[in-house]
Design a protein around this motif. Sequence first.
Motif, mmCIF file in Angstrom:
data_model
loop_
_atom_site.group_PDB
_atom_site.id
_atom_site.type_symbol
_atom_site.label_atom_id
_atom_site.label_comp_id
_atom_site.label_asym_id
_atom_site.label_seq_id
_atom_site.Cartn_x
_atom_site.Cartn_y
_atom_site.Cartn_z
ATOM 1 N N LEU A 187 0.844 -1.194 0.000
ATOM 2 C CA LEU A 187 0.000 0.000 0.000
ATOM 3 C C LEU A 187 0.881 1.247 0.000
ATOM 4 N N THR A 188 0.426 2.291 -0.698
ATOM 5 C CA THR A 188 1.184 3.550 -0.770
ATOM 6 C C THR A 188 0.269 4.717 -0.437
ATOM 7 N N ALA A 189 0.876 5.862 -0.189
ATOM 8 C CA ALA A 189 0.098 7.067 0.122
ATOM 9 C C ALA A 189 -0.794 7.473 -1.043
ATOM 10 N N ALA A 190 -0.416 7.112 -2.257
ATOM 11 C CA ALA A 190 -1.215 7.491 -3.420
ATOM 12 C C ALA A 190 -2.530 6.742 -3.480
ATOM 13 N N ASP A 191 -2.654 5.649 -2.716
ATOM 14 C CA ASP A 191 -3.887 4.863 -2.767
ATOM 15 C C ASP A 191 -5.082 5.615 -2.198
ATOM 16 N N ARG A 192 -4.833 6.666 -1.395
ATOM 17 C CA ARG A 192 -5.964 7.404 -0.839
ATOM 18 C C ARG A 192 -6.737 8.149 -1.915
ATOM 19 N N ASP A 193 -6.083 8.465 -3.045
ATOM 20 C CA ASP A 193 -6.741 9.224 -4.118
ATOM 21 C C ASP A 193 -7.176 8.337 -5.276
ATOM 22 N N ALA A 194 -7.039 7.007 -5.112
ATOM 23 C CA ALA A 194 -7.412 6.117 -6.207
ATOM 24 C C ALA A 194 -8.917 6.145 -6.432
ATOM 25 N N GLU A 195 -9.332 5.884 -7.667
ATOM 26 C CA GLU A 195 -10.753 5.898 -7.982
ATOM 27 C C GLU A 195 -11.495 4.816 -7.221
ATOM 28 N N ALA A 196 -10.892 3.629 -7.092
ATOM 29 C CA ALA A 196 -11.493 2.518 -6.337
ATOM 30 C C ALA A 196 -10.555 2.172 -5.188
ATOM 31 N N PRO A 197 -11.112 1.894 -4.031
ATOM 32 C CA PRO A 197 -10.255 1.554 -2.892
ATOM 33 C C PRO A 197 -9.522 0.235 -3.132
ATOM 34 N N VAL A 198 -8.320 0.128 -2.546
ATOM 35 C CA VAL A 198 -7.498 -1.058 -2.752
ATOM 36 C C VAL A 198 -7.182 -1.698 -1.403
ATOM 37 N N ILE A 199 -6.857 -2.965 -1.440
ATOM 38 C CA ILE A 199 -6.461 -3.677 -0.229
ATOM 39 C C ILE A 199 -5.311 -4.614 -0.564
ATOM 40 N N VAL A 200 -4.661 -5.068 0.500
ATOM 41 C CA VAL A 200 -3.630 -6.106 0.408
ATOM 42 C C VAL A 200 -4.121 -7.289 1.219
ATOM 43 N N VAL A 201 -3.918 -8.509 0.730
ATOM 44 C CA VAL A 201 -4.395 -9.706 1.418
ATOM 45 C C VAL A 201 -3.213 -10.560 1.823
ATOM 46 N N SER A 202 -3.481 -11.439 2.804
ATOM 47 C CA SER A 202 -2.435 -12.352 3.257
ATOM 48 C C SER A 202 -2.338 -13.557 2.323
ATOM 49 N N GLU A 203 -1.218 -14.250 2.428
ATOM 50 C CA GLU A 203 -0.974 -15.403 1.557
ATOM 51 C C GLU A 203 -2.015 -16.496 1.764
ATOM 52 N N SER A 204 -2.439 -16.723 3.023
ATOM 53 C CA SER A 204 -3.425 -17.775 3.287
ATOM 54 C C SER A 204 -4.785 -17.410 2.716
ATOM 55 N N THR A 243 -16.241 -7.434 -2.332
ATOM 56 C CA THR A 243 -17.226 -6.443 -1.904
ATOM 57 C C THR A 243 -17.418 -6.538 -0.400
ATOM 58 N N ARG A 244 -17.250 -5.413 0.270
ATOM 59 C CA ARG A 244 -17.551 -5.314 1.697
ATOM 60 C C ARG A 244 -17.935 -3.875 1.991
ATOM 61 N N ASP A 245 -18.866 -3.710 2.939
ATOM 62 C CA ASP A 245 -19.370 -2.377 3.287
ATOM 63 C C ASP A 245 -19.893 -1.650 2.056
ATOM 64 N N ARG A 246 -20.524 -2.430 1.183
ATOM 65 C CA ARG A 246 -21.165 -1.875 -0.030
ATOM 66 C C ARG A 246 -20.159 -1.167 -0.942
ATOM 67 N N ARG A 247 -18.877 -1.550 -0.829
ATOM 68 C CA ARG A 247 -17.856 -1.004 -1.722
ATOM 69 C C ARG A 247 -17.043 -2.153 -2.316
ATOM 70 N N ASN A 248 -16.575 -1.946 -3.555
ATOM 71 C CA ASN A 248 -15.696 -2.920 -4.198
ATOM 72 C C ASN A 248 -14.247 -2.536 -3.945
ATOM 73 N N TRP A 249 -13.455 -3.534 -3.514
ATOM 74 C CA TRP A 249 -12.048 -3.303 -3.182
ATOM 75 C C TRP A 249 -11.185 -4.151 -4.117
ATOM 76 N N GLU A 250 -10.177 -3.506 -4.672
ATOM 77 C CA GLU A 250 -9.277 -4.209 -5.590
ATOM 78 C C GLU A 250 -8.044 -4.709 -4.834
ATOM 79 N N ILE A 251 -7.681 -5.971 -5.088
ATOM 80 C CA ILE A 251 -6.504 -6.563 -4.444
ATOM 81 C C ILE A 251 -5.273 -6.200 -5.261
ATOM 82 N N VAL A 252 -4.345 -5.484 -4.613
ATOM 83 C CA VAL A 252 -3.140 -5.035 -5.320
ATOM 84 C C VAL A 252 -1.881 -5.731 -4.818
#
Length: 877
Positions: free
Chosen positions: A626-643, A660-669
């Motif tokens: 995750l980077t500071a630039a992710d706050r301004d991304a058009e769609a929110p992003v997340i990082v997931v664990s290996e498991s 999809t969680r909290d009625r928002r779509n999150w992209e795995i980066v």
Amino acid sequence: MTSARPPRLAAWLLATIVASDDREHVLGDFHEEYLAMTAARGRGAAARWYWAELARALGPALRRRGEGMRSAVADLGRETRQSVRLLGRRPGLTLSASLTLALGIGLTTAIFSVLHAVLLKPSPYPEGDRLVQVWNTYPGWRGHEILDAYWDRVELAYPEYRSWRAGQTSFEEVAIFGTTRMTLTGLPTPDGVLVGSASVSLLPLLGVQPSMGRGLAAEEEGPGAPRVALISDGEWRGRFGSDARIIGRMIELDGIPYTIIGVLPRGFHLRPMAVPGAEPHAVWIPIGALGEELDAGNHRYDALGRLRPDVTLEGARKEAERVLSEGTRPGSRGARALYRRDAETGSARPPLLLLFGAVCVLMLIACGNVAMLLLGEAAGRSRELATRSAIGAGRWRIVRQLLVESTVLSLLGVCGGVLVAAWSVRLLPRLAPDGLPMSDSVVLDPVVLGFAVALGLGTGVVFGLAPVAAAWGGHTFGDLRAAHGPPRGRTLQRSVLVGQVALSLVLLAGAGLLVRTVAALGAVAPGFEPRGLVTARLSFSPSRNSSEQATRLHLEIVDALRGRAGVDRVTMTSAMPFSGGGGSSSFQIVGREVGPDEKKPEANRRTVLPGYHEAVGIPLVAGRHLTAADRDAEAPVIVVSESLAARYWPDGNVLGRRITRDRRNWEIVGVVGDVRHEHLATAPKPTFYVPFEVAESRHDMTLVVASALPTHEIAGLLRATVAAVDSDVPVEDIATAESLIARSTRAERFRSVLLAAFALTATVLSAVGLFGVTTRLVTARRRELGIRVALGAHRARLVRGLVVAEGRFLAVGILLGLAGAVLAGRALTAFLFGVAPSDPLSIGGGAGVLLITGLAACWRAARRGTAADPVEAIRAE
């Protein structure tokens, strides 16, 4: 009238109290006179006469009995004084035996004090045995990786409590309470405290009355409840200096004023079940005073009820299940009910019973050591006891004298044991894990002291029976010539010795298994690099700061710390691994439908500042961080664990996928390595990481600072920096990441340290017993050994023969102990990690330690006994 019989009670009293040689005569005379008087004057007159004669007969009989009892007491006092004199003449025996007993009694009493405080002590509340804890259950969560641990203990929501209260008939009263952490503001230094929010029925349910002021009124509950507060006795005495005018004063919680209406009594401590190691609540307020959401989805309240005397626990559970599951799909919800005491102590019971069993084994070994000491002493007193028998002392008189001596010795051990227990009781709570309930009430109260005395007297009888058995079966009561024969009781001594060795090996093997468990846990990689990391929890009040304001203040603190000398890296997370915090969240995979019988995906959720994974050393597996630039991304992003990636995208094609969680779509980066968040023995669970700036909750965060500075310097730096940004925010729970990991394994280390201490003590006692038995063997054969040395026998060969002779009994004890160690390993299975119950290294290592120690003790005793001048040994005979 001739069939009349004397009153049965009178006849029984006469037969019991009157001297045995007069009993038949007295009863016969009374019977004849009773019959004659019954025929002449009637049964009533005869009965009055009979009772009058009985009263005259009882006087002399009671006087004779009293004189007999006084004589017995005098004899006991005389024998006690004689025992004290005899023990004073043998200071070596007295000191060795009393110290051994003091160690055994003291450690056993200390563990019993914990057992008593946690499992046996009555509830502090009136009729506390009828207090019941009630939870929701969700059977559909069973088998789920994240939710399985919580399916049968979900707290109640406020509307559920209202429905349950209105529809139940099994309880005399029901109540709920919640727990939250707030900040006492308006003080020179803000302070975080635990605040309880209670229904108005809670204190009446528990039978608790405020020591000052009043409790909550009937209307002070629910949405818009008045901002009133009750404070704990500790807060009143500490923070407010026992101010007698405290009622009506104002305090600020998160900047909001509350009026103090009462002070709770001293010692009142109601633990939330979800946080068993929590400190006492400092403040209690009514439910609704916080302005919290009291909807059906806010499951945060512990539910209590006082069971009616005529209702079973299962009946109350079924009723709660019926009420709480109304309006839901059949089978989707249920209820669980446990007695509050069982709910509090359920997890603590097995380890405490394990430790108490281990210390009882140690007590048996200590008793065996003292029994062998007394056996050896009794063998040396054969001439004395035979002389007493020859001049008229009865067998029971001599046996009583031996028992009195052992009892006096045990009372000396009790005195020393109380001192050992007092020291141990102060130490044990420091070693005990945080979740041990009621560990703050571990004291040497009258019950515990009574246990110590009873244990001492009981052991006095137990180890006193050994010399009695040897004397009874030997020639002690024979003539004086027999008293010069070889010492008796050697077989009994060796039997006790074999038992000691076997029990010592059981303790050593058990301690080895637990120590290896701790070592195995220490070898587990937590998934991040904890060295040099210091954590501190910050909490911005939602009532004072919006999410945007909390975000800005947190970032200001991070920016201020980054510029300080000695600070290498700074980051934030909603829950540091091993801190006990965190949460989970369900989600939906975009493009993948969930069937009606499938469980919705669930994973741990962590809010992190960009750069968190790099700062704490969590490796990147795929994609990017995750980077500071992710706050301004058009769609929110997340990082997931290996498991998590492996669970739901086993083909490895996870980057770019959306959930999809909290009625928002999150992209795995990105995909990062797994982290053990709860315990080193718990496998990593699927986790996703949400960027701080776009998270739904940003008020409670944990600062993480990487620095080479000492922890106390970092703590001062954190407090100064936070105070410069917002002086009303406390800096709490400052700890190193390494200490958090160590705290998570504190229960395992507590068990291993205590069991290892017991095992080492048992080994020393067994070695001392072997040394004593071998020494007495050499002493008994000193004439023979002296002659053999004088005739040219090599001392080394004599020593070897003596060691082999006693080593056989050591080997028998070890063989018996091996079987016991295997059984003990199976009993310890629930406490082991990374080691098999029959681990050969633990069991074999214990056997090796015991064998080497025992042979060294035998060798030392044999070497010492054969080192004497043979001429002097022969002359001494």
